[in-house]
Design an enzyme around this catalytic site. Structure first.
Site, PDB file in Angstrom:
ATOM      1  N   ASP A  11       4.960  -9.492   5.344  1.00 47.76           N
ATOM      2  CA  ASP A  11       4.305 -10.427   4.427  1.00 47.76           C
ATOM      3  C   ASP A  11       5.192 -10.799   3.248  1.00 47.76           C
ATOM      4  OD1 ASP A  11       2.054 -10.422   5.996  1.00 47.76           O
ATOM      5  OD2 ASP A  11       1.080  -8.813   4.873  1.00 47.76           O
ATOM      6  N   GLY A  59       0.810  -1.216   0.000  1.00 49.72           N
ATOM      7  CA  GLY A  59       0.000   0.000   0.000  1.00 49.72           C
ATOM      8  C   GLY A  59       0.842   1.265   0.000  1.00 49.72           C
ATOM      9  N   ARG A  84      -2.687 -12.298   4.355  1.00 52.48           N
ATOM     10  CA  ARG A  84      -4.051 -12.283   3.834  1.00 52.48           C
ATOM     11  C   ARG A  84      -4.084 -12.666   2.363  1.00 52.48           C
ATOM     12  NH1 ARG A  84      -4.954  -7.623   5.207  1.00 52.48           N
ATOM     13  NH2 ARG A  84      -4.875  -6.480   3.246  1.00 52.48           N
ATOM     14  N   THR A 122       7.831  -4.900   4.899  1.00 48.37           N
ATOM     15  CA  THR A 122       6.610  -5.621   5.231  1.00 48.37           C
ATOM     16  C   THR A 122       6.968  -7.038   5.633  1.00 48.37           C
ATOM     17  OG1 THR A 122       4.566  -6.545   4.326  1.00 48.37           O
ATOM     18  CG2 THR A 122       6.314  -6.096   2.760  1.00 48.37           C
TER      19      THR A 122
END
Length: 377
Positions: free
Chosen positions: A117, A88, A162, A115
């Site tokens: 992730d 983002g 996610r 991040t």
């Protein structure tokens, strides 16, 4: 903090920059309505920040106006912007770059992937990913220990991810205790041949325990068509987890349930016999204390070796009698009650007029007073 420290140190000592400004609380720090003040970052201020987690500048969520951000960069005479964050944040950096290009300004934009992730394209490994994997392995090890402590124990570890399963996949490769890993990139089914429940049942029959690692976005194919939004997706993930638990209980055969119940009952009986042996080994004092704790209950041992508990008849307390009006409370006057009884007792002990005591009356014993000790000089 590691990235901030590296930028400041390299900028001052390697490129001789005039100064480095820290924007507080992410993109909100560029917007004047939030009234945040920029922080002057020097080597002395950032010398030890790498020893602490998080960020000293703070962060925020939510989009901001690229035009307002570029206005702040122009007023602050900034020539290079470093943006640290995930996917983002990288999209925000792209929007800021487009605004700078439209104004034909000489401001460079550098995006630093940060991040856990690790889901940024063309980046082999982002900052924070290694730390996340290290902490995930600790949770997996604990889940494996718990699964071994129960019959047909299943340890489930849910990790972040996610839309990507990099943390779950890397932690699974690092830990040999993991039996199944579920990630968003690989669709799977729960029921039927080749499903997760069938494989889990066979695993429990063979080894008696299992460990499953799940990325939070796994099982998205089970969502209903037309669902949208992050909030709705997370709700479907929760329903998928609850449904999987119910299906697992239904999938296990009755024989496995009975075996698990008998094993648990055997452990409870063993624990109870151990407690009884401990109580008997500590003597009768502990037994007396246990009987005194319930004075209103007395065991009645029968001839057949059984014991029944009988209660004493309930006696109304003084407080209840006062409430019903049956008891009257009055103060004792001097000379009444206890004082009169003491006078009668003294009269019986006293000799008659001839100095003789009554027949059968024992002489009253007198206490000998100890001589007082003189104080030492």
């Amino acid at each position: 903090n590691d990235v901030i420290r590296a930028i400041v140190m390299e900028g001052y000592h390697g490129y001789k920059m005039a100064g480095v400004l820290g924007i507080p609380f992410g993109l909100e720090g560029f917007i004047p309505k939030y009234h945040y003040r920029n922080v002057e970052l020097t080597p002395d201020k950032v010398r030890d920040i790498h020893l602490f987690g998080g960020t000293t500048l703070g962060s925020s969520r939510g989009p901001q106006d690229p035009a307002a951000i570029v206005d702040t960069l122009e007023r602050s005479n900034v020539c290079m912007l470093f943006i640290i964050g995930g996917d983002g944040t990288m999209r925000a950096a792209k929007a800021i770059y487009n605004e700078i290009t439209a104004r034909n300004l000489k401001i460079a934009v550098v995006g630093i992937p940060k991040t856990i992730d690790n889901d940024i394209s063309f980046i082999p490994q982002s900052f924070g990913f290694e730390t996340a994997v290290s902490k995930a392995t600790e949770a997996i090890e604990c889940a494996h220990t718990e699964a071994l402590g129960a019959p047909y124990g299943v340890g489930i570890v849910k990790l972040m991810g996610r839309e990507s399963g990099f943390i779950a996949a890397r932690a699974t490769l690092a830990m040999k205790e993991v039996n199944y890993v579920l990630i968003p990139e690989a669709p799977f089914t729960l029921d039927g041949p080749g499903g997760l429940l069938q494989a889990l049942e066979q695993r429990l029959k063979d080894r008696g325990h299992a460990v499953i690692v799940v990325a939070e976005g796994a099982g998205q194919q089970a969502r209903r068509p037309g669902d949208g939004g992050e909030k709705r997706a997370r709700g479907q993930e929760g329903q998928q987890g609850q449904g999987g638990s119910r299906r697992r209980r239904r999938h296990l055969s009755s024989e496995e349930r009975e075996s698990a119940f008998l094993s648990a009952a055997a452990r409870e009986n063993q624990r109870g016999s151990g407690d009884a042996a401990e109580d008997s080994g500590q003597g009768n004092g502990r037994a007396r204390r246990r009987h005194h704790t319930s004075a209103t209950q007395r065991p009645d041992v029968r001839g057949d070796g059984q014991a029944s508990v009988s209660r004493k008849p309930d006696v109304p307390s003084v407080a209840s009698q006062v409430a019903d009006g049956d008891v009257k409370v009055s103060r004792r006057r001097p000379g009444d009650g206890g004082g009169a009884r003491r006078d009668a007792a003294n009269a019986q002990d006293a000799p008659n007029q001839n100095g003789e005591r009554a027949e059968g009356q024992a002489p009253k014993r007198r206490r000998r007073r100890r001589p007082r000790s003189k104080p030492q000089e």
